[in-house]
Design a protein around this motif. Structure first.
Motif, PDB file in Angstrom:
ATOM      1  N   ARG A 127      39.020  43.577  57.601  1.00 31.99           N
ATOM      2  CA  ARG A 127      39.362  44.110  56.010  1.00 31.99           C
ATOM      3  C   ARG A 127      38.451  43.926  55.013  1.00 31.99           C
ATOM      4  O   ARG A 127      38.651  44.298  53.793  1.00 31.99           O
ATOM      5  N   ILE A 128      37.275  43.414  55.298  1.00 36.54           N
ATOM      6  CA  ILE A 128      36.335  42.846  54.263  1.00 36.54           C
ATOM      7  C   ILE A 128      35.162  43.911  54.275  1.00 36.54           C
ATOM      8  O   ILE A 128      34.712  44.287  55.408  1.00 36.54           O
ATOM      9  N   ALA A 129      34.496  44.252  53.063  1.00 38.95           N
ATOM     10  CA  ALA A 129      33.199  44.812  53.081  1.00 38.95           C
ATOM     11  C   ALA A 129      32.417  43.896  52.019  1.00 38.95           C
ATOM     12  O   ALA A 129      32.641  43.774  50.741  1.00 38.95           O
ATOM     13  N   PHE A 130      31.218  43.268  52.814  1.00 35.67           N
ATOM     14  CA  PHE A 130      30.276  42.541  51.661  1.00 35.67           C
ATOM     15  C   PHE A 130      29.167  43.421  51.400  1.00 35.67           C
ATOM     16  O   PHE A 130      28.462  44.071  52.311  1.00 35.67           O
ATOM     17  N   GLU A 131      28.850  43.379  50.366  1.00 39.57           N
ATOM     18  CA  GLU A 131      27.776  44.480  49.666  1.00 39.57           C
ATOM     19  C   GLU A 131      26.908  43.727  48.720  1.00 39.57           C
ATOM     20  O   GLU A 131      27.373  42.721  47.905  1.00 39.57           O
ATOM     21  N   VAL A 132      25.583  43.953  48.774  1.00 36.84           N
ATOM     22  CA  VAL A 132      24.696  43.497  47.720  1.00 36.84           C
ATOM     23  C   VAL A 132      24.595  44.421  46.519  1.00 36.84           C
ATOM     24  O   VAL A 132      24.640  45.535  46.678  1.00 36.84           O
ATOM     25  N   GLY A 133      24.890  43.786  45.345  1.00 32.64           N
ATOM     26  CA  GLY A 133      24.801  44.646  44.380  1.00 32.64           C
ATOM     27  C   GLY A 133      24.756  43.614  42.955  1.00 32.64           C
ATOM     28  O   GLY A 133      25.412  42.466  43.014  1.00 32.64           O
ATOM     29  N   ASP A 134      24.439  44.144  41.913  1.00 33.41           N
ATOM     30  CA  ASP A 134      24.641  43.382  40.604  1.00 33.41           C
ATOM     31  C   ASP A 134      26.150  43.661  40.074  1.00 33.41           C
ATOM     32  O   ASP A 134      26.547  44.851  39.884  1.00 33.41           O
ATOM     33  N   ALA A 135      26.522  42.408  39.698  1.00 31.23           N
ATOM     34  CA  ALA A 135      27.837  42.675  38.936  1.00 31.23           C
ATOM     35  C   ALA A 135      28.176  43.467  37.958  1.00 31.23           C
ATOM     36  O   ALA A 135      28.977  43.894  37.327  1.00 31.23           O
ATOM     37  N   LEU A 136      27.021  43.608  36.998  1.00 38.31           N
ATOM     38  CA  LEU A 136      26.954  44.423  35.963  1.00 38.31           C
ATOM     39  C   LEU A 136      27.004  45.837  36.126  1.00 38.31           C
ATOM     40  O   LEU A 136      27.404  46.633  34.974  1.00 38.31           O
ATOM     41  N   SER A 137      26.341  46.303  37.240  1.00 37.55           N
ATOM     42  CA  SER A 137      26.292  47.629  37.380  1.00 37.55           C
ATOM     43  C   SER A 137      26.610  48.406  38.633  1.00 37.55           C
ATOM     44  O   SER A 137      26.701  49.530  38.766  1.00 37.55           O
ATOM     45  N   ALA A 138      26.941  47.489  39.688  1.00 40.77           N
ATOM     46  CA  ALA A 138      27.169  48.166  40.969  1.00 40.77           C
ATOM     47  C   ALA A 138      28.409  48.820  41.125  1.00 40.77           C
ATOM     48  O   ALA A 138      29.421  48.297  40.595  1.00 40.77           O
ATOM     49  N   PRO A 139      28.404  49.891  41.709  1.00 36.39           N
ATOM     50  CA  PRO A 139      29.896  50.625  42.067  1.00 36.39           C
ATOM     51  C   PRO A 139      30.967  49.890  42.522  1.00 36.39           C
ATOM     52  O   PRO A 139      30.598  49.251  43.779  1.00 36.39           O
ATOM     53  N   CYS A 140      31.935  49.734  42.000  1.00 36.44           N
ATOM     54  CA  CYS A 140      33.099  49.073  42.697  1.00 36.44           C
ATOM     55  C   CYS A 140      34.452  49.525  43.005  1.00 36.44           C
ATOM     56  O   CYS A 140      35.282  49.152  43.484  1.00 36.44           O
ATOM     57  N   GLY A 141      34.466  50.991  42.892  1.00 38.93           N
ATOM     58  CA  GLY A 141      35.511  51.954  43.413  1.00 38.93           C
ATOM     59  C   GLY A 141      36.565  51.986  42.487  1.00 38.93           C
ATOM     60  O   GLY A 141      36.643  51.573  41.178  1.00 38.93           O
ATOM     61  N   ASP A 142      37.663  52.082  42.949  1.00 38.28           N
ATOM     62  CA  ASP A 142      39.115  52.215  42.228  1.00 38.28           C
ATOM     63  C   ASP A 142      39.302  50.751  41.832  1.00 38.28           C
ATOM     64  O   ASP A 142      39.046  49.816  42.254  1.00 38.28           O
ATOM     65  N   PRO A 143      40.200  50.540  40.686  1.00 37.83           N
ATOM     66  CA  PRO A 143      40.804  49.430  40.209  1.00 37.83           C
ATOM     67  C   PRO A 143      41.369  48.875  41.266  1.00 37.83           C
ATOM     68  O   PRO A 143      42.189  49.268  41.873  1.00 37.83           O
ATOM     69  N   VAL A 144      41.589  47.342  40.945  1.00 36.97           N
ATOM     70  CA  VAL A 144      42.066  46.621  42.145  1.00 36.97           C
ATOM     71  C   VAL A 144      43.332  45.722  41.727  1.00 36.97           C
ATOM     72  O   VAL A 144      43.567  45.652  40.460  1.00 36.97           O
ATOM     73  N   ASP A 145      44.084  45.040  42.669  1.00 38.70           N
ATOM     74  CA  ASP A 145      45.276  44.085  42.213  1.00 38.70           C
ATOM     75  C   ASP A 145      44.693  42.981  41.811  1.00 38.70           C
ATOM     76  O   ASP A 145      45.549  42.269  41.029  1.00 38.70           O
ATOM     77  N   LEU A 146      43.674  42.722  42.435  1.00 31.75           N
ATOM     78  CA  LEU A 146      42.997  41.237  42.385  1.00 31.75           C
ATOM     79  C   LEU A 146      41.539  41.096  42.016  1.00 31.75           C
ATOM     80  O   LEU A 146      40.989  41.759  42.883  1.00 31.75           O
ATOM     81  N   LEU A 147      41.086  40.628  41.113  1.00 28.56           N
ATOM     82  CA  LEU A 147      39.705  40.465  40.660  1.00 28.56           C
ATOM     83  C   LEU A 147      39.429  38.885  40.623  1.00 28.56           C
ATOM     84  O   LEU A 147      40.123  38.211  39.999  1.00 28.56           O
ATOM     85  N   LEU A 148      38.205  38.372  41.254  1.00 26.57           N
ATOM     86  CA  LEU A 148      38.000  37.122  41.379  1.00 26.57           C
ATOM     87  C   LEU A 148      36.469  37.150  40.728  1.00 26.57           C
ATOM     88  O   LEU A 148      35.778  37.755  41.439  1.00 26.57           O
ATOM     89  N   ALA A 149      36.111  36.147  39.773  1.00 24.91           N
ATOM     90  CA  ALA A 149      34.755  35.920  39.435  1.00 24.91           C
ATOM     91  C   ALA A 149      34.509  34.437  39.200  1.00 24.91           C
ATOM     92  O   ALA A 149      35.025  33.901  38.011  1.00 24.91           O
ATOM     93  N   ALA A 150      34.151  33.781  40.308  1.00 17.77           N
ATOM     94  CA  ALA A 150      34.062  32.181  40.400  1.00 17.77           C
ATOM     95  C   ALA A 150      32.768  31.850  39.933  1.00 17.77           C
ATOM     96  O   ALA A 150      31.700  31.952  40.546  1.00 17.77           O
ATOM     97  N   ASN A 151      32.509  31.196  38.751  1.00 16.36           N
ATOM     98  CA  ASN A 151      31.263  30.356  38.331  1.00 16.36           C
ATOM     99  C   ASN A 151      30.286  31.508  38.397  1.00 16.36           C
ATOM    100  O   ASN A 151      29.035  31.084  38.678  1.00 16.36           O
ATOM    101  N   LEU A 152      30.359  32.873  37.863  1.00 22.41           N
ATOM    102  CA  LEU A 152      29.567  33.973  37.829  1.00 22.41           C
ATOM    103  C   LEU A 152      29.095  34.056  36.469  1.00 22.41           C
ATOM    104  O   LEU A 152      27.966  34.386  36.174  1.00 22.41           O
ATOM    105  N   LEU A 153      29.987  33.881  35.426  1.00 23.42           N
ATOM    106  CA  LEU A 153      29.670  34.300  33.960  1.00 23.42           C
ATOM    107  C   LEU A 153      28.328  33.618  33.634  1.00 23.42           C
ATOM    108  O   LEU A 153      27.599  34.375  32.698  1.00 23.42           O
TER     109      LEU A 153
END
Length: 243
Positions: A127-153
């Motif tokens: 069920r998982i897709a791991f992708e290399v990308g910049d959180a500020l600019s990488a395409p992320c597809g359609d809006p999701v039900d759950l978003l997690l950003a742990a210790n990234l800010l």
């Protein structure tokens, strides 16, 4: 320490231990083991699962070596994990496909020992897709039900831009879990972009788009070697996207 640090062997070892090591590897004594498994606690304790639709879709920005994504896969139909570090994503993919990997872990000085890390049982790697990308600019597809950003800010060059982007990544009614220790460093974030004080500035940036559901401390311990550990006290906030 710089962005390049996250491509190194010591960084990979630290985060593999944090994500996949048993408590005895993660922490120096049993007294501290309540702080183990930070990526798992984010998922299990952070979201209000009873308020979400069945089979939700999830996105993690800054997924590191992927443990939270595996935990999300138990309950989510689709999980995307994005990280800028190629070394971290390569490790996550090996655990996804092979179920294990071996990595050198620091002991003392330049001495290391090869440890075996295994994919947790009962997860749904397909069920998982791991992708290399910049959180500020990488395409992320359609809006999701759950978003997690742990210790990234505090590891991106423009934290305010990250928070504004997060508002577009969550569907109305969806949930956003943010954790951060607010460790502002110029090698990651130019000083004019620091959000000071972090807790107040984050709230001001998110409140136009989200409703705050909960604020609490979510501690972790990061192992550097058997006699040095980083104790960290991130602030966790859970938000619901406004309609």
């Amino acid at each position: 320490m710089s962005v390049a640090f996250y491509e190194t062997g010591p960084a990979l070892a630290q985060y593999l231990v944090l994500h996949y090591g048993p408590p005895g590897w993660q922490l120096p004594s049993e007294a501290f083991q309540v702080l183990a498994d930070f990526p798992v606690r984010c998922v299990r304790e952070g979201f209000r699962w009873e308020e979400l639709p069945p089979d939700p879709h999830a996105l993690e920005l800054g997924c590191s070596v992927g443990r939270s994504c595996f935990e999300l896969s138990r309950r989510c139909r689709r999980v995307v994990g994005l990280d800028r570090s190629e070394a971290f994503i390569q490790a996550a993919r090996l655990l996804q496909t092979d179920g294990f990997l071996r990595s050198a872990v620091p002991l003392e000085g330049d001495r290391t020992e090869e440890w075996l890390f295994s994919r947790p049982p009962g997860v749904r790697p397909e069920r998982i897709a791991f992708e290399v990308g910049d959180a500020l600019s990488a395409p992320c597809g359609d809006p999701v039900d759950l978003l997690l950003a742990a210790n990234l800010l505090d590891r991106v060059p423009d934290p305010a831009a990250l928070l504004r982007r997060c508002s577009s990544l969550v569907r109305p009614g969806g949930q956003f879990l943010l954790t951060s220790p607010f460790t502002w460093l110029p090698e990651y974030t130019p000083r004019p972009h620091w959000l000071l004080p972090g807790s107040e500035r984050v709230a001001a940036l998110l409140e136009p788009y989200f409703t705050l559901l909960r604020r609490w401390d979510l501690p972790l311990v990061l192992r550097e070697h058997p006699r040095k550990f980083q104790w960290c006290l991130p602030e966790a906030t859970l938000w619901r996207k406004k309609a």
